[in-house]
Design an enzyme around this catalytic site. Structure first.
Site, PDB file in Angstrom:
ATOM      1  N   HIS A   1     100.062  14.809  14.892  1.00 19.61           N
ATOM      2  CA  HIS A   1     101.371  15.053  14.851  1.00 19.61           C
ATOM      3  C   HIS A   1     101.386  16.399  14.068  1.00 19.61           C
ATOM      4  CE1 HIS A   1     102.377  10.961  15.370  1.00 19.61           C
ATOM      5  NE2 HIS A   1     102.045  10.410  14.285  1.00 19.61           N
TER       6      HIS A   1
ATOM      7  N   ASP B   1     105.867  12.936  23.436  1.00 20.73           N
ATOM      8  CA  ASP B   1     104.814  11.764  23.130  1.00 20.73           C
ATOM      9  C   ASP B   1     103.524  12.133  23.436  1.00 20.73           C
ATOM     10  OD1 ASP B   1     104.398   9.120  22.689  1.00 20.73           O
ATOM     11  OD2 ASP B   1     104.809   8.459  24.664  1.00 20.73           O
TER      12      ASP B   1
ATOM     13  N   LEU C   1     120.722  29.135  20.191  1.00 17.45           N
ATOM     14  CA  LEU C   1     120.331  27.801  20.526  1.00 17.45           C
ATOM     15  C   LEU C   1     120.668  26.915  19.365  1.00 17.45           C
ATOM     16  CD1 LEU C   1     118.321  26.070  21.970  1.00 17.45           C
ATOM     17  CD2 LEU C   1     116.554  26.488  20.388  1.00 17.45           C
TER      18      LEU C   1
END
Ligand code: IPE
Ligand code: IPE
Ligand code: MG
Length: 248
Positions: free
Chosen positions: A38, A21, A132
């Protein structure tokens, strides 16, 4: 260097989830458009994914776009979708190199065709990777997910394949979109906000929560390491007493 050796002395979280955020506020603070934030946020995704893979963390879930984010101005939604496609195209070779498997959770049927197709390609290409697992929450919300699960369970009861008495926590967990993913050990939220914003509400029942004032574009490897170290100093009691935990 020493921070990594400190981390390696203690058990790692198997699953870290992050509410990424503060991109917009970070950009505005510098007199830039939200999209600038962004774009820099994508750099943080790269850095944190690499850090998680290097440490040997098994699952990293990133809240990239919520069901509610569809209500943002169309230009911002379009820009986010375009960035997503671009990031997948640029990053797939790195995911392959780092043995990372891509997964998604969320109502991905709502994504534009082009975005969904690119995602599917990347998911298929990385499906055999064993390091991962990078889980992107896209068009995701917990209430959407739980509502969907309730519908599926109700259908099975209706058609007679499921007895209501057999509905237990395990079955509910198995009906969520995270069925193959362990619950997060650690949830990180950046930008100083301290709320869940409709993210993994069932799965976070016993997660450790970590909040930082850093905005997502500022959250890089060092910040991630600090969050892991903080986690490693917690005592997870699951309703028991401290004595019970330390005697086992
Ligand atoms: C997080 O940053 C990215 C997404 C939710 C897509 P925001 O865009 O929410 O940035 P702020 O919170 O408005 O600063
Ligand atoms: C949560 O951030 C969603 C993502 C990070 C994708 P928001 O910025 O949408 O959350 P609120 O609206 O501040 O709660
Ligand atoms: Mg926000």
């Amino acid at each position: 260097m020493s921070i990594i050796s400190d981390i390696q002395q203690n058990p790692l979280p198997a699953h870290v989830a992050i509410i990424m955020d503060g991109n917009g506020r970070w950009a505005k603070r510098q007199g830039k458009e939200r999209v600038f934030g962004h774009k820099h946020g994508v750099e943080s995704v790269r850095a944190v994914t690499e850090a998680a893979a290097e440490l040997g963390i098994k699952y990293l879930t990133l809240y990239a776009f919520s069901t509610e984010n569809w209500n943002r101005p169309q230009a911002e939604v379009d820009a986010l979708m375009a960035l997503l496609v671009q990031a997948i195209e640029n990053e797939t070779p790195t995911l392959m190199k780092n043995n990372v498997r891509l997964l998604t959770i969320g109502d991905t049927g709502r994504l534009p065709d082009n975005t969904r197709n690119r995602l599917q390609q990347c998911i298929a290409q990385t499906a055999g990777n064993t390091g991962l697992s990078l889980v992107l929450a896209l068009s995701y919300s917990s209430r959407w997910e739980i509502t969907r699960a309730v519908k599926l369970i109700a259908k099975n009861v209706k058609d007679g394949s499921l007895n209501p008495e057999d509905i237990d926590e395990k079955l509910v967990s198995q009906t969520l979109t995270t069925r193959e993913i362990p619950d997060p050990d650690l949830l990180i939220r950046t930008s100083g906000e301290q709320r869940i914003s409709n993210f993994l509400m069932w799965q976070l029942a016993y997660s450790e929560l970590y909040f930082t004032e850093l905005c997502w574009p500022e959250f890089r490897k060092e910040a991630f390491y600090n969050a892991i170290l903080d986690y490693q100093n917690r005592e997870r009691r699951y309703g028991m007493t401290s004595e019970q935990i330390t005697s086992t």
